[in-house]
Motif scaffolding. Structure first.
Motif, PDB file in Angstrom:
ATOM      1  N   ALA A  42      40.028  41.952  27.183  1.00 22.93           N
ATOM      2  CA  ALA A  42      39.869  43.406  27.265  1.00 22.93           C
ATOM      3  C   ALA A  42      38.397  43.788  27.250  1.00 22.93           C
ATOM      4  CB  ALA A  42      40.607  44.069  26.100  1.00 22.93           C
ATOM      5  N   GLY A  43      37.627  43.077  26.421  1.00 25.50           N
ATOM      6  CA  GLY A  43      36.194  43.344  26.350  1.00 25.50           C
ATOM      7  C   GLY A  43      35.495  43.071  27.673  1.00 25.50           C
ATOM      8  N   PHE A  44      35.793  41.932  28.295  1.00 29.59           N
ATOM      9  CA  PHE A  44      35.163  41.579  29.575  1.00 29.59           C
ATOM     10  C   PHE A  44      35.675  42.463  30.709  1.00 29.59           C
ATOM     11  CE2 PHE A  44      34.560  37.376  27.375  1.00 29.59           C
ATOM     12  CZ  PHE A  44      33.181  37.499  27.268  1.00 29.59           C
ATOM     13  N   MET A  45      36.906  42.948  30.583  1.00 28.30           N
ATOM     14  CA  MET A  45      37.413  43.892  31.581  1.00 28.30           C
ATOM     15  C   MET A  45      36.595  45.178  31.534  1.00 28.30           C
ATOM     16  SD  MET A  45      41.231  45.559  31.973  1.00 28.30           S
ATOM     17  CE  MET A  45      42.003  44.046  32.534  1.00 28.30           C
ATOM     18  N   GLY A  46      36.309  45.635  30.315  1.00 26.38           N
ATOM     19  CA  GLY A  46      35.485  46.837  30.161  1.00 26.38           C
ATOM     20  C   GLY A  46      34.079  46.629  30.700  1.00 26.38           C
ATOM     21  N   THR A  47      33.488  45.463  30.433  1.00 20.94           N
ATOM     22  CA  THR A  47      32.143  45.152  30.921  1.00 20.94           C
ATOM     23  C   THR A  47      32.112  45.113  32.450  1.00 20.94           C
ATOM     24  OG1 THR A  47      31.675  43.839  28.937  1.00 20.94           O
ATOM     25  CG2 THR A  47      30.266  43.472  30.866  1.00 20.94           C
ATOM     26  N   ALA A 203      14.122  46.871  32.391  1.00 20.24           N
ATOM     27  CA  ALA A 203      13.991  46.389  33.763  1.00 20.24           C
ATOM     28  C   ALA A 203      15.148  46.906  34.607  1.00 20.24           C
ATOM     29  CB  ALA A 203      13.978  44.864  33.768  1.00 20.24           C
ATOM     30  N   PRO A 204      14.916  47.216  35.886  1.00 21.18           N
ATOM     31  CA  PRO A 204      15.986  47.703  36.763  1.00 21.18           C
ATOM     32  C   PRO A 204      17.166  46.732  36.775  1.00 21.18           C
ATOM     33  CG  PRO A 204      13.841  47.885  37.837  1.00 21.18           C
ATOM     34  CD  PRO A 204      13.619  47.106  36.578  1.00 21.18           C
ATOM     35  N   HIS A 205      18.343  47.311  36.706  1.00 19.24           N
ATOM     36  CA  HIS A 205      19.560  46.492  36.610  1.00 19.24           C
ATOM     37  C   HIS A 205      20.383  46.696  37.870  1.00 19.24           C
ATOM     38  CE1 HIS A 205      23.003  44.437  35.033  1.00 19.24           C
ATOM     39  NE2 HIS A 205      23.740  45.539  35.025  1.00 19.24           N
ATOM     40  N   LYS A 206      20.551  45.643  38.662  1.00 22.24           N
ATOM     41  CA  LYS A 206      21.335  45.717  39.891  1.00 22.24           C
ATOM     42  C   LYS A 206      22.464  44.706  39.826  1.00 22.24           C
ATOM     43  CE  LYS A 206      17.488  47.256  42.785  1.00 22.24           C
ATOM     44  NZ  LYS A 206      16.668  46.975  43.986  1.00 22.24           N
ATOM     45  N   PRO A 207      23.653  45.158  39.390  1.00 27.38           N
ATOM     46  CA  PRO A 207      24.790  44.234  39.260  1.00 27.38           C
ATOM     47  C   PRO A 207      25.223  43.670  40.612  1.00 27.38           C
ATOM     48  CG  PRO A 207      25.183  46.318  38.113  1.00 27.38           C
ATOM     49  CD  PRO A 207      23.988  46.518  38.969  1.00 27.38           C
ATOM     50  N   ASN A 208      25.749  42.458  40.556  1.00 28.96           N
ATOM     51  CA  ASN A 208      26.317  41.813  41.739  1.00 28.96           C
ATOM     52  C   ASN A 208      27.763  42.299  41.890  1.00 28.96           C
ATOM     53  OD1 ASN A 208      27.642  39.992  43.510  1.00 28.96           O
ATOM     54  ND2 ASN A 208      26.101  38.432  43.098  1.00 28.96           N
ATOM     55  N   LEU A 209      28.006  43.162  42.869  1.00 30.77           N
ATOM     56  CA  LEU A 209      29.317  43.798  43.028  1.00 30.77           C
ATOM     57  C   LEU A 209      30.421  42.770  43.253  1.00 30.77           C
ATOM     58  CD1 LEU A 209      30.939  46.413  43.229  1.00 30.77           C
ATOM     59  CD2 LEU A 209      30.428  46.458  45.678  1.00 30.77           C
ATOM     60  N   VAL A 210      30.193  41.796  44.134  1.00 28.58           N
ATOM     61  CA  VAL A 210      31.204  40.777  44.458  1.00 28.58           C
ATOM     62  C   VAL A 210      31.557  39.974  43.204  1.00 28.58           C
ATOM     63  CG1 VAL A 210      31.724  38.726  45.816  1.00 28.58           C
ATOM     64  CG2 VAL A 210      30.477  40.625  46.856  1.00 28.58           C
ATOM     65  N   LEU A 211      30.534  39.598  42.444  1.00 29.99           N
ATOM     66  CA  LEU A 211      30.749  38.822  41.220  1.00 29.99           C
ATOM     67  C   LEU A 211      31.623  39.592  40.231  1.00 29.99           C
ATOM     68  CD1 LEU A 211      30.141  36.516  39.191  1.00 29.99           C
ATOM     69  CD2 LEU A 211      28.077  37.797  38.542  1.00 29.99           C
ATOM     70  N   TRP A 212      31.270  40.857  39.991  1.00 31.66           N
ATOM     71  CA  TRP A 212      31.992  41.622  38.972  1.00 31.66           C
ATOM     72  C   TRP A 212      33.391  42.034  39.421  1.00 31.66           C
ATOM     73  CZ3 TRP A 212      30.872  41.139  34.199  1.00 31.66           C
ATOM     74  CH2 TRP A 212      29.563  40.888  33.802  1.00 31.66           C
ATOM     75  N   VAL A 213      33.581  42.238  40.717  1.00 33.37           N
ATOM     76  CA  VAL A 213      34.943  42.488  41.215  1.00 33.37           C
ATOM     77  C   VAL A 213      35.806  41.253  40.996  1.00 33.37           C
ATOM     78  CG1 VAL A 213      36.333  42.841  43.299  1.00 33.37           C
ATOM     79  CG2 VAL A 213      34.324  44.266  42.890  1.00 33.37           C
ATOM     80  N   VAL A 215      35.287  38.959  38.665  1.00 29.80           N
ATOM     81  CA  VAL A 215      35.530  38.883  37.214  1.00 29.80           C
ATOM     82  C   VAL A 215      36.656  39.818  36.813  1.00 29.80           C
ATOM     83  CG1 VAL A 215      34.547  39.386  34.945  1.00 29.80           C
ATOM     84  CG2 VAL A 215      33.190  38.137  36.638  1.00 29.80           C
ATOM     85  N   LEU A 216      36.636  41.054  37.346  1.00 32.54           N
ATOM     86  CA  LEU A 216      37.671  42.033  37.006  1.00 32.54           C
ATOM     87  C   LEU A 216      39.059  41.547  37.415  1.00 32.54           C
ATOM     88  CD1 LEU A 216      38.294  44.850  35.873  1.00 32.54           C
ATOM     89  CD2 LEU A 216      37.915  45.765  38.177  1.00 32.54           C
ATOM     90  N   LEU A 217      39.161  40.955  38.606  1.00 32.53           N
ATOM     91  CA  LEU A 217      40.456  40.450  39.075  1.00 32.53           C
ATOM     92  C   LEU A 217      40.953  39.298  38.206  1.00 32.53           C
ATOM     93  CD1 LEU A 217      39.870  40.486  42.950  1.00 32.53           C
ATOM     94  CD2 LEU A 217      41.297  42.055  41.601  1.00 32.53           C
ATOM     95  N   ILE A 218      40.061  38.357  37.880  1.00 30.33           N
ATOM     96  CA  ILE A 218      40.439  37.202  37.055  1.00 30.33           C
ATOM     97  C   ILE A 218      40.843  37.632  35.657  1.00 30.33           C
ATOM     98  CG2 ILE A 218      39.554  35.099  35.962  1.00 30.33           C
ATOM     99  CD1 ILE A 218      37.758  34.741  38.461  1.00 30.33           C
ATOM    100  N   VAL A 219      40.057  38.543  35.069  1.00 28.20           N
ATOM    101  CA  VAL A 219      40.341  39.010  33.711  1.00 28.20           C
ATOM    102  C   VAL A 219      41.652  39.800  33.676  1.00 28.20           C
ATOM    103  CG1 VAL A 219      39.561  40.576  31.897  1.00 28.20           C
ATOM    104  CG2 VAL A 219      37.942  39.003  32.945  1.00 28.20           C
ATOM    105  N   THR A 220      41.891  40.612  34.710  1.00 24.70           N
ATOM    106  CA  THR A 220      43.148  41.376  34.777  1.00 24.70           C
ATOM    107  C   THR A 220      44.340  40.423  34.838  1.00 24.70           C
ATOM    108  OG1 THR A 220      42.033  43.186  35.929  1.00 24.70           O
ATOM    109  CG2 THR A 220      44.432  43.104  36.082  1.00 24.70           C
TER     110      THR A 220
END
Length: 364
Positions: A42-47, A203-213, A215-220
């Motif tokens: 749940a924590g990583f899903m929120g992140t 420092a500017p933060h630019k998340p990797n969209l593909v990576l986090w999508v 992660v979201l699918l795996i965590v779900t």
């Protein structure tokens, strides 16, 4: 930092619970390990949701956060509903509302108040949230009132009434999103402005969209698997552990599903960001009442597992009491450690009441 470390350690319970399932370990062991495994997921899903929201921008990002804010609870409740445990679903929903308003906000105000003498947050937004919570209580109360004040009422009638109420609640939820993110977003910008100023210093933060999508699918998927294990072992595990069924549904399961939000609300409160902390706690309760519960009513109707909004009266009393004291304490836009203690004390009293309350038929 400590939160991420704890979540990383708890990940070990994912393989343990899966191995336990295939090796036919005790239902109690599977129940406990699956519950502990859901917490970090749940924590990583929120992140992951927050990182994706950064890329999508404030409007789409806000909508994503509002939609997936209680995804863990929704998945857990849907699996329980699919298994026919309707009373468990209702107990978990009412328990999530109670837990967010009393336990989460209580700890946030208490620990934040120990570090800062007084903390302030936007009173106008607090009052609007209070009015929305009052609507949620009314919507949950009326189907039960119709059931208890009528004779010869069929389950189909209550089901149809609940579907109608669910559509109204979802409509109101969408309007609250429009209000908070578009037409009156300035009322909710105080806490966010502080976060943006801090982000600019870093420092500017630019998340990797593909990576986090990904992660979201795996965590779900992980949450779905662990929820399945938790629900399968629920009934036998509660008997073995000696936990009252109603107490498990209202107190134990919501703590598992909301653990990540608990940590977030308390952490930001201790950084003197009470606006954000209250937003997390109250916003989560609103999402459960105005979105998750109505969606489950409609989902139950679609999959052939009818669920209505006819809750157990004692659960409704507990929800109403929670909303009453939370609204009373948050309406002035100011908090201190004693107000946190009052919320926590109310939660303990309610938890004790549920512990000694006889199990409801169909929940045990």
């Amino acid at each position: 930092m400590y939160k991420n470390l704890i979540f990383s350690i708890l990940l070990v319970f994912i393989p343990i619970s899966i191995v336990g399932h295939f090796l036919h370990w005790s239902e109690a062991v599977i129940f406990i390990t699956a519950g502990l495994a859901i917490i970090p997921l749940a924590g990583f899903m929120g992140t992951a949701t927050e990182e994706i929201a950064v890329v999508l921008g404030p409007n789409l990002g806000g909508l994503l956060n509002a939609t997936f804010g209680n995804a863990t609870e929704l998945i857990l409740a849907f699996i329980a509903l699919k298994s026919g445990l309707v009373q468990v679903v209702k107990a978990t929903l009412s328990g999530s509302i109670i837990g967010n308003l009393l336990l989460v906000m209580g700890f946030a105000m208490f620990l934040g108040g120990l570090r800062y003498k007084e903390q302030n947050f936007q009173p106008t937004a607090a009052r609007l949230n209070a009015s929305s919570m009052n609507l949620a209580v009314i919507a949950l109360l009326l189907p039960t009132a119709v059931e208890y004040t009528s004779t010869g009422l069929t389950e189909i009638t209550i089901q149809r009434l609940s579907i109608g109420v669910a559509i109204v609640l979802i409509s109101v939820y969408l309007l609250t999103l429009l209000f908070s993110m578009k037409t009156h977003s300035y009322l909710y910008d105080v806490g966010m402005a502080e976060n943006e100023n801090e982000d600019k210093e870093e420092a500017p933060h630019k998340p990797n969209l593909v990576l986090w999508v990904g992660v979201l699918l795996i965590v779900t998927l992980g949450v779905a698997v662990e929820s399945e294990l938790l629900v399968e072992s629920l009934e036998k595990a509660t008997e073995v552990l000696g936990l009252p069924a109603l107490f498990t549904g209202v107190i134990f399961l919501p703590i598992i599903g909301n653990a990540a939000e608990h940590a977030t609300a308390v952490t930001v409160a201790m950084k003197d960001k009470m606006d954000l902390s209250v937003s997390v706690a109250v916003g989560s309760s609103l999402q459960i009442a105005l979105f998750v519960a109505p969606v489950l009513v409609l989902a139950g109707w679609v999959i052939g597992q009818p669920m209505d909004l006819n809750f157990n009266p004692f659960e409704l009393v507990a929800v109403a009491v929670s909303v009453l004291i939370a609204n009373s304490i948050s309406s002035d836009g100011n908090s201190n450690w004693l107000e946190g203690v009052l919320l926590l004390a109310t939660y303990v009293v309610i938890a004790l009441a549920f512990y000694f309350h006889p199990a409801i038929e169909g929940l045990s």
